[in-house]
Design an enzyme around this catalytic site. Structure first.
Site, short mmCIF file in Angstrom:
data_model
loop_
_atom_site.label_atom_id
_atom_site.label_comp_id
_atom_site.label_asym_id
_atom_site.label_seq_id
_atom_site.Cartn_x
_atom_site.Cartn_y
_atom_site.Cartn_z
CG ASP A 1 -1.97 -1.08 1.17
OD1 ASP A 1 -2.28 -1.54 0.06
OD2 ASP A 1 -2.47 -1.47 2.23
CG ASN B 1 0.99 -5.29 1.69
OD1 ASN B 1 0.32 -4.67 0.88
ND2 ASN B 1 1.13 -6.59 1.62
#
Length: 198
Positions: free
Chosen positions: A94, A104
């Site tokens: 992310d 993430n």
């Protein structure tokens, strides 16, 4: 070529015939890398975590099934148990932070710890627009998601439930990052961030 296609192309030098890849969470870029490997006639299998609480692994396993990739779906807590079958871990992100670490899906950090302990490479596929000038010091620097989690059974009101959806994986647990800027070591990320933000 768009970022995901560049990353998929760069990852092909690391995906080899007969390998087993562990994936965690739904990532368009990881799927593109695996799709490209199929198009290049590479033969491999994937171990896919269930991805609680949103069960994103079910979505990934369905996509891979459409490509006729052999897939084994794991409950999240079976990662250490199954790591001896794995040749590499491949996850998306992310965010890629200034330290070279990643933010993430929850569980990425523990997968990275197990991979490191068992000498398995941990690769990250992420576009450079996800590079961020953030430097989390630890897991508690992450903002909790504050969303309800369905455990399938009633939870007593006095029981506290962890609602964070993301964790931070420090750079020392990552092997390489496949990006649209090239294949980078975690230590090079801060240099790339300086170039991006000058």
């Amino acid at each position: 070529m768009i970022g995901a296609e560049i990353i998929a192309m760069l990852s092909q030098d690391f995906i080899f015939d007969g390998c087993t890849i562990l994936v965690h969470g739904f990532s368009r870029v990881v799927l593109e890398a695996l799709r490209t490997a199929v198009e290049n006639k590479k033969v491999f299998r994937v171990l896919c975590t269930e991805g609680r609480p949103d069960r994103s692994g079910l979505r990934v396993s369905n996509e891979l099934g459409k490509l006729d990739v052999p897939v084994k779906l794991l409950i999240d807590s079976a990662v250490a148990y199954s790591m001896d079958e794995v040749d590499m871990v491949l996850v998306g992100a992310d965010g890629v932070v200034e330290s070279g670490g990643i933010i993430n899906m929850m569980g990425t950090y523990q997968i990275a710890l197990v991979a490191k302990a068992m000498n398995k490479p941990m690769y990250v596929a992420a576009e450079s627009y996800k590079f961020a000038r953030l430097y989390p010091l630890d897991q508690k620097d992450m903002v909790p998601a504050l969303r309800p989690i369905d455990f399938g059974v009633p939870i007593p009101s006095k029981v506290e439930v962890e609602t964070s959806a993301r964790d931070y994986t420090p750079p020392q647990y990552l092997t390489l990052l496949f990006t649209d800027l090239g294949v980078l070591s975690p230590s090079v990320v801060s240099d790339e961030l300086i170039q991006l933000y000058l």
